[in-house]
Write a protein that holds these residues in place. Structure first.
Motif, mmCIF file in Angstrom:
data_model
loop_
_atom_site.group_PDB
_atom_site.id
_atom_site.type_symbol
_atom_site.label_atom_id
_atom_site.label_comp_id
_atom_site.label_asym_id
_atom_site.label_seq_id
_atom_site.Cartn_x
_atom_site.Cartn_y
_atom_site.Cartn_z
ATOM 1 N N GLY B 124 24.425 7.002 -5.263
ATOM 2 C CA GLY B 124 25.824 7.171 -4.863
ATOM 3 C C GLY B 124 25.944 7.337 -3.354
ATOM 4 O O GLY B 124 25.236 8.136 -2.766
ATOM 5 N N ASP B 126 29.154 7.513 -1.962
ATOM 6 C CA ASP B 126 30.530 7.913 -1.703
ATOM 7 C C ASP B 126 30.662 8.963 -0.611
ATOM 8 O O ASP B 126 31.469 8.856 0.279
ATOM 9 C CB ASP B 126 31.139 8.506 -2.977
ATOM 10 C CG ASP B 126 32.133 7.557 -3.568
ATOM 11 O OD1 ASP B 126 32.583 7.798 -4.680
ATOM 12 O OD2 ASP B 126 32.467 6.570 -2.887
ATOM 13 N N GLY B 199 38.078 1.415 -4.649
ATOM 14 C CA GLY B 199 37.409 0.876 -5.827
ATOM 15 C C GLY B 199 36.000 0.464 -5.490
ATOM 16 O O GLY B 199 35.193 1.275 -5.062
ATOM 17 N N SER B 200 35.740 -0.808 -5.627
ATOM 18 C CA SER B 200 34.385 -1.281 -5.372
ATOM 19 C C SER B 200 34.268 -1.855 -3.976
ATOM 20 O O SER B 200 35.240 -2.277 -3.385
ATOM 21 C CB SER B 200 34.020 -2.366 -6.390
ATOM 22 O OG SER B 200 34.212 -1.884 -7.678
ATOM 23 N N ARG B 239 29.692 0.131 -7.051
ATOM 24 C CA ARG B 239 30.759 0.417 -7.988
ATOM 25 C C ARG B 239 30.775 1.898 -8.239
ATOM 26 O O ARG B 239 29.761 2.478 -8.558
ATOM 27 C CB ARG B 239 30.490 -0.348 -9.284
ATOM 28 C CG ARG B 239 31.631 -0.311 -10.216
ATOM 29 C CD ARG B 239 31.449 -1.368 -11.307
ATOM 30 N NE ARG B 239 32.599 -1.313 -12.161
ATOM 31 C CZ ARG B 239 32.763 -0.412 -13.134
ATOM 32 N NH1 ARG B 239 31.804 0.466 -13.360
ATOM 33 N NH2 ARG B 239 33.851 -0.400 -13.855
ATOM 34 N N GLU B 240 31.936 2.492 -8.065
ATOM 35 C CA GLU B 240 32.058 3.940 -8.186
ATOM 36 C C GLU B 240 31.006 4.629 -7.329
ATOM 37 O O GLU B 240 30.391 5.607 -7.740
ATOM 38 C CB GLU B 240 31.912 4.372 -9.635
ATOM 39 C CG GLU B 240 33.172 4.096 -10.402
ATOM 40 C CD GLU B 240 33.011 4.406 -11.873
ATOM 41 O OE1 GLU B 240 31.994 5.037 -12.230
ATOM 42 O OE2 GLU B 240 33.889 4.014 -12.638
ATOM 43 N N LYS B 242 28.090 3.698 -6.558
ATOM 44 C CA LYS B 242 26.667 3.504 -6.838
ATOM 45 C C LYS B 242 26.304 2.027 -6.723
ATOM 46 O O LYS B 242 27.083 1.156 -7.075
ATOM 47 C CB LYS B 242 26.357 3.980 -8.251
ATOM 48 C CG LYS B 242 26.631 5.445 -8.490
ATOM 49 C CD LYS B 242 25.975 5.861 -9.800
ATOM 50 C CE LYS B 242 26.174 7.301 -10.157
ATOM 51 N NZ LYS B 242 27.441 7.885 -9.973
ATOM 52 N N GLU B 244 25.030 -1.219 -7.843
ATOM 53 C CA GLU B 244 24.865 -1.803 -9.172
ATOM 54 C C GLU B 244 23.968 -3.020 -9.145
ATOM 55 O O GLU B 244 23.093 -3.177 -9.979
ATOM 56 C CB GLU B 244 26.239 -2.206 -9.725
ATOM 57 C CG GLU B 244 27.166 -1.064 -9.982
ATOM 58 C CD GLU B 244 26.735 -0.231 -11.171
ATOM 59 O OE1 GLU B 244 26.149 -0.795 -12.105
ATOM 60 O OE2 GLU B 244 26.966 0.980 -11.149
ATOM 61 N N SER B 352 33.617 -5.220 -10.979
ATOM 62 C CA SER B 352 33.867 -4.691 -9.634
ATOM 63 C C SER B 352 34.769 -5.637 -8.880
ATOM 64 O O SER B 352 34.454 -6.799 -8.715
ATOM 65 C CB SER B 352 32.561 -4.579 -8.858
ATOM 66 O OG SER B 352 31.579 -3.982 -9.630
ATOM 67 N N ASP B 374 45.159 2.106 -13.139
ATOM 68 C CA ASP B 374 43.947 2.831 -13.499
ATOM 69 C C ASP B 374 43.009 1.995 -14.347
ATOM 70 O O ASP B 374 41.838 2.290 -14.434
ATOM 71 C CB ASP B 374 44.336 4.117 -14.261
ATOM 72 C CG ASP B 374 45.191 5.004 -13.373
ATOM 73 O OD1 ASP B 374 46.190 5.551 -13.866
ATOM 74 O OD2 ASP B 374 44.852 5.105 -12.181
ATOM 75 N N GLU B 377 40.066 -2.139 -12.853
ATOM 76 C CA GLU B 377 38.689 -2.608 -12.669
ATOM 77 C C GLU B 377 37.938 -2.701 -13.979
ATOM 78 O O GLU B 377 37.178 -3.617 -14.227
ATOM 79 C CB GLU B 377 37.950 -1.667 -11.715
ATOM 80 C CG GLU B 377 38.075 -2.103 -10.291
ATOM 81 C CD GLU B 377 36.972 -1.559 -9.411
ATOM 82 O OE1 GLU B 377 36.517 -0.435 -9.663
ATOM 83 O OE2 GLU B 377 36.554 -2.268 -8.500
ATOM 84 N N GLU B 378 38.168 -1.729 -14.817
ATOM 85 C CA GLU B 378 37.401 -1.690 -16.063
ATOM 86 C C GLU B 378 37.810 -2.794 -17.018
ATOM 87 O O GLU B 378 36.982 -3.488 -17.568
ATOM 88 C CB GLU B 378 37.652 -0.345 -16.763
ATOM 89 C CG GLU B 378 36.817 0.793 -16.223
ATOM 90 C CD GLU B 378 35.372 0.652 -16.640
ATOM 91 O OE1 GLU B 378 34.500 1.024 -15.855
ATOM 92 O OE2 GLU B 378 35.118 0.130 -17.751
#
Lengths: 366, 406, 531
Positions: B124, B126, B199-200, B239-240, B242, B244, B352, B374, B377-378
């Protein structure tokens, strides 16, 4: 009141720089998010409304500052108290300017300097300029507005050319509807900085051509409103709303992004100088308003003798009004609201109404 | 005027006292340049597992007299840069601890590059940028890279020729790669922060080719063909916060196309007899993104405009004929579309949205966006339809029309 | 306005005590020639350059006559031809058949018929006689007559009109003033042949009795200004006038300011140009540099050359001068501020070079800057004092060798040498050295502010300087006119210089009259401006 004369251009310069004040550097109007520019313009229109109240009062009493005609309208005792409120308000805002500027300097470039050093030097310079009278202040404003204009042009030019300006950061328009815009305009934009122009009611008697008050005030109001609105949009376009919300001095961040030809970079100095000039004039004008108010209320001979004591009061308050920056900003937003609206709106409206009633009665009696 | 105060008021004495305090007590922010260690690069790695040494930071400090016109030094004896590392629970702590080893106060405003180790990136990244944003000494315009396969510490140790300061060299390669080859975009810290907030993000990577130990010596710099080199390679999808996946080749280029960052590059087209035998120099490229909502589903259209000229052929083609050029243009369109398609596909798989396509939907239909923000992305992005329109033009064929090849 | 003057008015500087004003000068001439001669000799302490020629006039009744003059102050040919020859040669005229002429008639006759000098004045007391004698006139004393005649015979060695040393021009006239008041005023009269060019003379200085001339053009210059100048000159009550600078310091509005509020020049064309704009020139005998009042800030950046070159190059050159002014004022301070306080604002490659240079320097930046600036000031002063053949060597030695050596020795960094050199060269573009002097002093203040507060200090310094400058007035005109207060009409010649056909009006602020240059009708005076 001094025997001095200020001409239209000088008054315009002072008003314009006054309005830019700190608003040109902080995140002004951001409560309306991407529509900050609209909120600012609305606040400006409301400021026009406020101006008309002050203007009417000025027409009735062209030779008196507000502390003077407050006494004439409401009687000596009541009017004196009202005048005192104004003096206190001016002192408070002057203090805030000094503190604002020292905070900017310390948090952005000179991180180790104690606030007091900056504040003392700042207030001393203001005292020196005010000592020589309002004419000198006015002429200095005339010189500096040109410098400010050049700085502003250069800064804007570089930002636009550097390619960081993304118009789509400002869209969608009305993202959150009209409510935040209106609430921002009414609660925030109108009193900071347009409502603060009430201090100029202390200066209007100096204008050499009384007929041009309307022209000067309106043009300064409109031009500064447009400038502030443009600056806010520029910041949002370059930084994005989220970043701007979180940044204490967005204009500084915006200019920091300019990087042309690997050589024209790090232009922070432009913004620091801009802020120095605008806050200097705002602080001097508030301090001058307070000083003239004191001279008027306490029937002193001249304003020079009270300058240093007032300066001392300002320095002391600037150090003590808040212990940390977050509390200070919060106080500026919420804490001052109950104080501000009476000063800029309720009292002048009251004075105007009472004055009109009295005139009406007088005419009836004749 | 001033004389009047001096002679008439007693307060001038107080005034003088105050004035002297201001001047005598010292200048708090005044520093001498020689008292600074100017940092050119900073690297962040995973330190350990306990909170006390969460991060391991490395700084690369410039030795100015070797770097500047100090040609009088003759042969390069000492290295133009030096690195130091330390661990700590916060970045600030780790950086300040380095003062135990560094000869002078660290000076951050001139950082050219920031490297993040892959291991840390997987866990991560972030939180890493808060200090960058908050501290006035960090200026946010430097690029951020993720080190593939090694630690940031190792990457900062590699010496480079042609640009003696390795950080400057990395930054230079990043810049020129983006401008000329266009496989990997450059991610500035401020852009990374903006993207991470929403986001990503896609962050370019860097690799060490060769032996790290050898790279740590100035001998490496003196070789004609260096044994250890730093190469810009790989595009990391975050992504988030981290890491990926790593992208390379076509998908990475697709990202650059869509992000409107492609400036110049080369596309290879096929000859009737040979594959990939014609090189087209792309001179200009532009991407315009539009979004619409149809039947409660977003439809995104990406339009790419590209312009190029023929720069190399390995077969004989009749380049003086309009039809040939039109044929080539058609091929070019397909090639570009393939690359963009590859990128979109991979990113939809990874869920992403590194392009920030959601913002375009927001611009068109803000109320719809508010509803789906919300879930974007998912759920919605992977299913959304993305149309790709490519308009490619080949304008010129260089200094010759037909090739000499028969 | 004249605070300094008022403070010191009472204490006039008496070099000697009042015995010089002794009653020995308050003496009316007696008819006796011997007495008069003796008194004159006594008053001058039997000075060696007092030449006395006694002779006789008339036949057969002889009148004793004496001529007295000061050697070196008179043109001996004039004196010989016009005075002595006439008195001696025209014998026959003095004959009177009826007897002796009464003394008064003799006097009148001599004055009206014999003395062919261009100008004859009569003196009845010793004070006047001495004053005339010391002006270079020849005194004629006749035995039996209690008046003296002074004949104009001024001469002696004075410098001829040469090229200006400090304000040279390429395309303009190459005359400069000399030490003689009359020559100087004549240079002006040759340029402006209008009867409205008026000259008011007076003598100032109790001991030096220096001639002062105030010149202006009636109808263009503002009456209030002229009265103000007269008043201020009247207030001067000193023993000596040492050059125009003394007058300048006495009549200036505020001598505590570094800025010059009165302009000085060596060139007649500058003076005539300023007179035509409504300004007033004050000439001092013995100084080739007259004063021009009032003076505003932007005048010090204008040269006569601007009007002889084409307008587009003049505008360019004026901008260069203003920018050089800013470089001189702020150059070293900005350098100090950036290096000490804000190295993050310097582009990285430049910073690395600067850091490399500063590695070996043992001083902090401010000390280094002050050292270099001080050294340069010393060099500059030495260069002026040096005798000319050696002067060249000093500049080469100073500039090249010292600078190089200092850098190699590691005492200063090359960047600092460049900054100091650039500052100095920039300061030489300012046409008037009184302004250059001001800037030289001010930049030290700026450097100190910069070393204490960095860029913020420079900002404060600029605000202080501007507000101080804005509060100055030069004989009633705001010093920063036409910028603050903004007078748009006067901008045509402030920084820009529009071509002559565009400059129709005179600077409004100075003359306060609506006067048209091209179509020269005499205009009505305007109402009060916004002053």
């Amino acid at each position: 009141m001094e025997k001095a004369k200020v001409n239209g251009i000088q008054l315009f310069a002072m008003m314009f720089m006054f309005n830019l004040g700190t608003a040109v550097v902080v995140s002004y109007g951001i409560e309306a998010k991407k529509d900050a520019w609209l909120a600012i313009l609305l606040g400006m229109s409301l400021g026009v409304g406020l101006f008309f109240i002050y203007y009417r009062l000025f027409c009735h009493y062209p030779k008196l500052p507000i502390t003077g005609y407050a006494r004439k309208i409401l009687g000596n005792y009541l009017g004196w108290i009202v005048g005192l409120f104004y003096v206190l308000y001016f002192l408070q805002i002057a203090t805030r300017q000094v503190r604002d500027f020292s905070e900017l300097l310390v948090s952005s470039t000179m991180t180790e300097t104690p606030l007091l050093a900056i504040q003392i030097s700042f207030v001393l310079v203001i005292c020196y300029v005010l000592y020589q009278g309002v004419e000198v202040l006015a002429r200095t404003a005339e010189v500096f507005i040109i410098i400010l204009f050049l700085l502003g042009m250069a800064g804007n030019f570089f930002i636009l050319v550097s390619g960081d300006f993304e118009l789509h950061n400002l869209r969608p328009f009305l993202e959150n509807g009209w409510k935040p815009i209106l609430s921002t305009a009414v609660l925030e934009s109108v009193h900071f900085p347009f409502g603060e122009m009430v201090v100029f009611t202390m200066l209007l008697p100096y204008l050499n051509k009384s007929g041009s008050v309307k022209k000067v005030w309106m043009s300064a109001l409109l031009l500064s409103g447009l400038t502030l609105s443009w600056t806010a949009s520029l910041n949002i376009a370059v930084l994005g709303v989220d970043v701007m919300e979180r940044t204490t001095f967005p204009t500084l961040a915006t200019i920091g992004k300019v990087n042309l030809l690997e050589f024209i970079q790090r232009l922070d100095a432009i913004v620091v100088f801009t802020m120095l000039i605008t806050v200097f004039f705002k602080g001097s004008l508030f301090m001058y308003g307070a000083v003239i108010g004191i001279v008027d209320l306490f029937k002193l001979k001249n304003h020079q003798q009270i300058l240093l004591p007032v300066g001392g009061i300002i320095i002391f308050s600037a150090m003590t009004i808040a212990t940390n920056f977050s509390g200070y900003m919060a106080e500026g937003k919420e804490g001052l609201r109950p104080l501000v609206f009476p000063i800029i709106l309720y009292f002048p409206a009251l004075l105007l109404i009472v004055s009109m009633i009295r005139n009406h009665l007088k005419q009836k009696m004749n | 005027m001033i004389m009047k105060i001096f002679l008439l008021h007693k307060s001038y004495k107080i005034f003088l006292c105050i004035l002297s305090i201001l001047f005598i007590s010292g200048c708090w922010d005044s520093n001498e340049l020689q008292d600074f260690s100017i940092i050119s690069g900073i690297g962040i790695d995973k330190g350990g597992d306990d909170p006390e040494n969460r991060f391991r930071t490395t700084v690369q400090i410039i030795n100015p007299s070797i770097v500047s016109g100090g040609q009088q030094a003759g042969s390069v004896q000492s290295s133009p840069v030096t690195t130091y590392s330390e661990t700590g629970s916060t970045l600030k702590e780790a950086l300040r601890k380095i003062s135990n080893e560094a000869p002078a106060e660290l000076f951050f405003p001139h950082i050219q590059i920031m490297l993040i180790g892959e291991e840390l990136a997987k866990e991560g990244i972030d939180e890493l940028f808060d200090v960058v944003e908050r501290d006035p000494k960090f200026r946010v315009l430097f690029p951020v890279l993720i080190v593939k396969g090694h630690t940031a510490e190792d990457a900062l140790k590699v010496s480079t020729s042609l640009r003696p300061i390795p950080s400057a060299k990395i930054e230079g390669s990043l810049q020129s790669s983006k401008e000329i080859w266009g496989e990997y975009p450059s991610t500035r810290a401020d852009q990374a922060i903006m993207k991470l907030g929403e986001g990503s993000a896609a962050i370019t990577g860097i690799e060490i080719n060769g032996d790290v130990e050898k790279g740590n010596q100035t001998a490496n710099m003196q070789e004609i063909s260096q044994s250890t080199k730093l190469e810009i390679k790989g595009l990391a999808i975050i992504r988030e916060g981290k890491l990926e996946k790593w992208l390379e080749g076509d998908p990475a280029r697709g990202v650059v196309w869509v992000n409107n960052e492609m400036e110049e590059t080369v596309m290879n087209l096929d000859c009737p007899e040979k594959k990939d035998a014609i090189a087209i120099d792309i001179g200009r490229a532009e991407s315009i993104i539009k979004a619409k909502v149809k039947k409660d589903k977003p439809v995104i259209t990406i339009r790419i405009n590209a312009e190029g000229s023929v720069s190399e052929t390995h077969c004989s083609m009749e380049l003086d004929k309009d039809e040939t050029i039109k044929e080539l243009e058609k091929q070019l369109r397909n090639e570009i579309e393939e690359e963009v398609q590859a990128a979109i596909k991979t990113l939809q798989e990874e869920k992403s949205d590194v392009f920030g396509l959601g913002e375009y939907i927001n611009i068109e239909e803000k109320n719809y966006w508010k509803k789906i923000k919300d879930k974007w992305e998912e759920e919605i992005f992977p299913e959304s339809k993305v149309n790709i329109e490519v308009h490619a033009t080949i304008r010129r064929t260089g200094m010759k029309v037909k090739s000499y090849i028969k | 306005m004249n605070t300094w003057g008022r403070m010191f008015k009472k204490k006039t500087q008496n070099v000697f005590n009042d015995e010089t004003d002794s009653s020995s000068i308050e003496y009316d001439l007696s008819p006796s020639l011997e007495d008069n001669i003796e008194k004159v000799r006594e008053a001058l302490g039997h000075s060696g350059d007092l030449i006395l020629r006694e002779f006789e006039m008339g036949k057969p009744l002889i009148h004793k006559v004496a001529t007295i003059y000061l050697n070196g102050l008179t043109d001996k040919d004039l004196m010989g031809n016009l005075v002595i020859e006439k008195l001696m040669a025209d014998i026959h005229v003095v004959e009177n058949k009826e007897g002796d002429w009464p003394p008064d008639l003799i006097g009148a006759y001599v004055k009206d018929h014999l003395l062919t000098a261009t100008h004859v004045e009569v003196a009845i007391d010793l004070k006047k006689l001495l004053s005339l004698l010391l002006s270079g006139q020849t005194i004629v004393l006749i035995d039996g007559w209690n008046q003296a005649f002074a004949c104009a015979s001024q001469g002696g060695e004075i410098r001829s009109i040469q090229e200006p040393t400090t304000e040279s021009s390429v395309r303009g006239p190459k005359e400069s003033f000399t030490e003689s008041l009359i020559t100087n005023t004549s240079l002006i009269r040759r340029r402006i042949k209008s009867p409205n060019v008026w000259l008011e003379t007076r003598k100032l200085g109790k001991i030096t009795q220096t001639d002062i001339g105030v010149m202006y053009i009636n109808g263009i210059a503002n009456e209030k200004l002229i009265n103000e100048v007269r008043e201020r000159l009247d207030k001067i009550d000193v023993d000596e006038i040492q050059g125009s600078n003394t007058i300048e310091e006495w009549i200036a509005d505020d001598i505590l300011t570094p800025w010059p509020t009165i302009m000085t020049t060596e060139r007649p064309d500058v003076v005539s140009g300023n007179l035509l704009e409504g300004r007033i020139a004050i000439f001092v005998d013995g100084t080739p540099i007259p004063l021009i009042v009032p003076a505003t800030w932007n005048q010090f950046f204008q040269t006569a050359e601007d009007y002889y070159l084409r307008w587009n190059i003049s505008v360019f050159l004026r901008f260069i001068r203003i920018i050089s002014f800013l470089i001189t004022l702020l150059g070293p301070s900005l350098f100090i501020a950036f290096i000490s306080f804000h190295p993050e604002l310097i582009p990285t490659p430049l910073l690395i070079n600067l850091a490399a240079q500063r590695q070996a320097i043992p001083f902090p930046v401010i000390i280094e800057a002050l050292l270099m600036e001080f050294t340069f000031e010393v060099l500059r002063e030495a260069g002026i004092r040096m005798p000319r053949p050696v002067g060249q060597a000093v500049s080469i030695v100073g500039a090249l060798v010292l600078g190089e050596a200092a850098v190699s020795a590691g005492i200063v960094s090359s960047a600092m040498v460049i900054v100091v050199a650039a500052t100095a060269i920039a300061s030489f573009t300012i046409p008037h050295y009184s302004m250059t002097d001001a800037v030289r002093l001010l930049r030290f203040i700026m450097m100190i502010l910069a070393s204490t507060y960095g860029l913020y200090g420079i900002g404060l310094g600029v605000i202080l300087l501007v507000s101080h400058t804005v509060s100055l007035r030069s004989f009633g005109i705001p010093y920063l006119a036409p910028f603050a207060p903004l007078v748009v009409a006067d901008q045509k010649d402030a920084i820009l210089r529009l071509p002559k056909p565009f400059m129709k009006n005179r600077p409004r602020l100075v003359s306060q009259k609506k006067t048209n240059r091209i179509d020269s009708k005499k205009g009505e005076p305007l109402g009060e401006g916004n002053e």
